[in-house]
Scaffold this active site. Sequence first.
Site, PDB file in Angstrom:
ATOM      1  N   ASP A  83      -6.328  -3.358  -4.254  1.00 17.74           N
ATOM      2  CA  ASP A  83      -6.637  -2.300  -3.125  1.00 17.74           C
ATOM      3  C   ASP A  83      -6.383  -1.863  -1.845  1.00 17.74           C
ATOM      4  O   ASP A  83      -6.959  -2.018  -0.096  1.00 17.74           O
ATOM      5  CB  ASP A  83      -8.110  -3.072  -2.652  1.00 17.74           C
ATOM      6  N   LEU A  84      -4.902  -0.831  -1.947  1.00 19.03           N
ATOM      7  CA  LEU A  84      -3.971  -1.081  -0.914  1.00 19.03           C
ATOM      8  C   LEU A  84      -4.179   0.375  -0.711  1.00 19.03           C
ATOM      9  O   LEU A  84      -3.106   0.794   0.535  1.00 19.03           O
ATOM     10  CB  LEU A  84      -2.625  -1.072  -1.461  1.00 19.03           C
ATOM     11  N   ASP A  88       1.571   8.112   1.344  1.00 15.84           N
ATOM     12  CA  ASP A  88       3.084   8.630   1.847  1.00 15.84           C
ATOM     13  C   ASP A  88       3.324   9.650   1.303  1.00 15.84           C
ATOM     14  O   ASP A  88       2.737  10.065   0.373  1.00 15.84           O
ATOM     15  CB  ASP A  88       4.019   7.367   2.162  1.00 15.84           C
ATOM     16  N   ILE A  89       4.539   9.624   1.481  1.00 18.22           N
ATOM     17  CA  ILE A  89       4.851  10.562   0.798  1.00 18.22           C
ATOM     18  C   ILE A  89       5.389  10.181  -0.601  1.00 18.22           C
ATOM     19  O   ILE A  89       5.815   8.840  -0.920  1.00 18.22           O
ATOM     20  CB  ILE A  89       6.479  11.007   1.537  1.00 18.22           C
ATOM     21  N   THR A 147     -16.047   4.606   2.055  1.00 19.36           N
ATOM     22  CA  THR A 147     -17.837   3.998   2.292  1.00 19.36           C
ATOM     23  C   THR A 147     -18.184   3.918   3.908  1.00 19.36           C
ATOM     24  O   THR A 147     -19.270   3.883   4.052  1.00 19.36           O
ATOM     25  CB  THR A 147     -18.183   2.728   1.183  1.00 19.36           C
ATOM     26  N   ARG A 197     -24.858  -3.460  -1.205  1.00 19.41           N
ATOM     27  CA  ARG A 197     -25.348  -4.468  -0.502  1.00 19.41           C
ATOM     28  C   ARG A 197     -26.539  -4.366  -1.078  1.00 19.41           C
ATOM     29  O   ARG A 197     -27.745  -3.745  -1.441  1.00 19.41           O
ATOM     30  CB  ARG A 197     -25.917  -3.833   0.776  1.00 19.41           C
ATOM     31  N   GLY A 226     -18.528  -8.075  -1.501  1.00 16.62           N
ATOM     32  CA  GLY A 226     -17.919  -9.466  -0.692  1.00 16.62           C
ATOM     33  C   GLY A 226     -18.657  -9.684   0.431  1.00 16.62           C
ATOM     34  O   GLY A 226     -19.236 -10.974   0.165  1.00 16.62           O
TER      35      GLY A 226
END
Length: 253
Positions: A83-84, A88-89, A147, A197, A226
């Site tokens: 999950d990065l 960017d270009i 989210t 949740r 999480g």
Amino acid sequence: MSEPTSWPTAASDAPDPAALSDDPARARLAIALDVDDLVVAIRMARDLRPWFSVAKVGLELFSAVGPDAVTAMADLGYDVFADLKYHDIPTTVGRAARVTGALGAKYLNFHAQGGVDMLRAGVEGFKQGATDAGMPEPVALAVTILTSEPEAPADAMATRVGAAIEAGCDGVVCGAHDVAAVRQLAPAFVTMVPGIRPAGVDDHDQGRPGTPTEAIGAGASVIILGRAVTRAADPVAAATAVHAEVTAALTRA
């Protein structure tokens, strides 16, 4: 160091992961390892593996330990979601995605706001990296609306899903309440849904949360949990409850 700084020992009666390998609920569940310590992340992942098939490695863990976070989770048998959120270009995104694909991540995401050319470069780089490393073909995802963003332009979802389709993405990251709209635009897309949740659990900083039942009922491919599990007083009990809820939701679907 981020909480939790330690991790409780799993219950001795936790089910054997092999026994759940074909479990449809487990296949829909991802655990977010949002810590900055690889040892803690590995303990979490080992203990929660019976209930989750996907491990999400986000910016916090990746920034702390780098590619080792991805390879460690893959070594534990997880499908890894990197999950990065690359943005960017096109050349930079394509090269970074190629590296991530070679690490063995199954899923990688890119901000749809980056446009079609950037998304396409990311998709091509990610898949080329996996091919070069002898890995199965991975799944490239476009981030639609965060989210944590309760309000967004009315046409944002359609525009960003359209960009993902044109760029050759395999799916999107979207909120639980956006899954139905995505399904109308791209029925075959994988939908990775964060911000989940269970009822009664604090929303924290999620502006577009949904329950496991709501997300699965809408047709989510994979839902991410999480803090609702990892910060629970009894993480194993929380994982068990979520797994049971997803099982029930799939039965009704």
